[in-house]
Design an enzyme around this catalytic site. Structure first.
Site, PDB file in Angstrom:
ATOM      1  N   TYR A  23      41.728  41.088  49.590  1.00 15.82           N
ATOM      2  CA  TYR A  23      42.183  42.146  48.682  1.00 15.82           C
ATOM      3  C   TYR A  23      41.062  43.157  48.419  1.00 15.82           C
ATOM      4  O   TYR A  23      41.297  44.353  48.347  1.00 15.82           O
ATOM      5  CB  TYR A  23      42.664  41.537  47.361  1.00 15.82           C
ATOM      6  CG  TYR A  23      43.001  42.574  46.320  1.00 15.82           C
ATOM      7  CD1 TYR A  23      44.188  43.301  46.408  1.00 15.82           C
ATOM      8  CD2 TYR A  23      42.138  42.838  45.267  1.00 15.82           C
ATOM      9  CE1 TYR A  23      44.502  44.266  45.467  1.00 15.82           C
ATOM     10  CE2 TYR A  23      42.435  43.804  44.321  1.00 15.82           C
ATOM     11  CZ  TYR A  23      43.625  44.521  44.423  1.00 15.82           C
ATOM     12  OH  TYR A  23      43.925  45.483  43.492  1.00 15.82           O
ATOM     13  N   GLU A  24      39.826  42.661  48.309  1.00 14.79           N
ATOM     14  CA  GLU A  24      38.678  43.529  48.031  1.00 14.79           C
ATOM     15  C   GLU A  24      38.094  44.141  49.303  1.00 14.79           C
ATOM     16  O   GLU A  24      37.018  44.717  49.279  1.00 14.79           O
ATOM     17  CB  GLU A  24      37.607  42.750  47.260  1.00 14.79           C
ATOM     18  CG  GLU A  24      38.056  42.403  45.862  1.00 14.79           C
ATOM     19  CD  GLU A  24      37.002  41.685  45.034  1.00 14.79           C
ATOM     20  OE1 GLU A  24      35.945  41.287  45.592  1.00 14.79           O
ATOM     21  OE2 GLU A  24      37.237  41.527  43.822  1.00 14.79           O
ATOM     22  N   TYR A  86      41.195  35.701  39.884  1.00 13.88           N
ATOM     23  CA  TYR A  86      42.193  36.029  40.878  1.00 13.88           C
ATOM     24  C   TYR A  86      43.516  35.394  40.499  1.00 13.88           C
ATOM     25  O   TYR A  86      43.574  34.214  40.148  1.00 13.88           O
ATOM     26  CB  TYR A  86      41.760  35.513  42.260  1.00 13.88           C
ATOM     27  CG  TYR A  86      42.758  35.804  43.349  1.00 13.88           C
ATOM     28  CD1 TYR A  86      42.960  37.099  43.808  1.00 13.88           C
ATOM     29  CD2 TYR A  86      43.499  34.782  43.922  1.00 13.88           C
ATOM     30  CE1 TYR A  86      43.873  37.370  44.806  1.00 13.88           C
ATOM     31  CE2 TYR A  86      44.419  35.038  44.924  1.00 13.88           C
ATOM     32  CZ  TYR A  86      44.605  36.332  45.363  1.00 13.88           C
ATOM     33  OH  TYR A  86      45.521  36.589  46.357  1.00 13.88           O
ATOM     34  N   GLY A  95      51.482  36.557  33.100  1.00 15.22           N
ATOM     35  CA  GLY A  95      50.529  36.226  32.041  1.00 15.22           C
ATOM     36  C   GLY A  95      49.408  35.296  32.451  1.00 15.22           C
ATOM     37  O   GLY A  95      48.609  34.880  31.607  1.00 15.22           O
ATOM     38  N   ASN A 124      39.600  49.608  41.754  1.00 16.27           N
ATOM     39  CA  ASN A 124      40.645  48.663  41.369  1.00 16.27           C
ATOM     40  C   ASN A 124      41.258  49.082  40.031  1.00 16.27           C
ATOM     41  O   ASN A 124      41.044  48.455  38.999  1.00 16.27           O
ATOM     42  CB  ASN A 124      40.073  47.238  41.309  1.00 16.27           C
ATOM     43  CG  ASN A 124      41.159  46.190  41.252  1.00 16.27           C
ATOM     44  OD1 ASN A 124      42.323  46.488  40.984  1.00 16.27           O
ATOM     45  ND2 ASN A 124      40.781  44.951  41.504  1.00 16.27           N
ATOM     46  N   TYR A 131      41.851  45.193  32.033  1.00 14.05           N
ATOM     47  CA  TYR A 131      40.679  44.824  31.242  1.00 14.05           C
ATOM     48  C   TYR A 131      40.524  45.719  30.013  1.00 14.05           C
ATOM     49  O   TYR A 131      40.208  45.241  28.923  1.00 14.05           O
ATOM     50  CB  TYR A 131      39.410  44.883  32.093  1.00 14.05           C
ATOM     51  CG  TYR A 131      39.398  43.911  33.248  1.00 14.05           C
ATOM     52  CD1 TYR A 131      39.987  42.655  33.162  1.00 14.05           C
ATOM     53  CD2 TYR A 131      38.795  44.260  34.450  1.00 14.05           C
ATOM     54  CE1 TYR A 131      39.975  41.773  34.226  1.00 14.05           C
ATOM     55  CE2 TYR A 131      38.771  43.377  35.527  1.00 14.05           C
ATOM     56  CZ  TYR A 131      39.365  42.136  35.410  1.00 14.05           C
ATOM     57  OH  TYR A 131      39.346  41.263  36.458  1.00 14.05           O
TER      58      TYR A 131
END
Length: 167
Positions: A23-24, A86, A95, A124, A131
């Site tokens: 993903y990164e 992750y 959640g 991202n 966050y």
């Protein structure tokens, strides 16, 4: 459900690390083996701890959080560094990420840790928004520095002898 990882979770943890690296856009950098993870997480001197999120309906592993303590010279207290968070794409929105972060925050509180820190890639945007919605502060004035490979070896070759203190 959030639980502490066990040694039996190592294959699943490794799989999720590889999924996160893909993903990164850094899949080739995720080289940790199951043996390395087993030793690092469950050996004589564990380097980190892992929490596992399980989906309540299916019982499948939905995600993980890998963390380790750090120390602040400014506050004179320990804190927590979250290395990896992750949640598998098929389980996102249920959640699990929030539950993992809340569990880590409770560990911080119960351990007397004054700081809970992690890094996020600047591209991202979904993670950054998540966050920030939790109240996290983005410390944009700090830049991560890293030495690896030949530059690390070259600097190490210039190291003076270190006198070991008696313990």
């Amino acid at each position: 459900m959030i639980r502490e990882a066990t040694v039996d979770d190592v294959p699943e943890i490794r799989a999720m690390i590889r999924e996160l690296a893909a993903y990164e856009k850094a899949a080739e950098q995720a080289r940790a083996t199951e043996e390395q993870l087993r030793a690092a997480l469950f050996g004589d001197r564990p380097a980190a701890s892992v929490l596992i999120a399980e989906d309540d309906t299916t019982g499948e592993v939905a995600g993980f959080a890998l963390w380790f303590p750090r120390f602040s010279t400014w506050t004179g207290t320990r804190g927590m560094h979250l290395e990896d968070l992750y949640v598998r794409p098929r389980t996102r929105g249920a959640g699990h990420g929030r539950a993992l972060l809340a569990a880590l925050a409770a560990i911080c509180r119960d351990s007397g840790f004054e700081r809970f820190e992690w890094m996020v890639l600047d591209w991202n945007e979904p993670a950054i928004a998540f966050y920030q919605a939790l109240g996290a502060e983005l410390l944009e004035e700090w830049t991560l520095c890293r030495l690896t490979g030949d530059p690390l070896g070259a600097l190490a070759a210039r190291a003076p002898a270190v006198v070991r203190a008696a313990r």
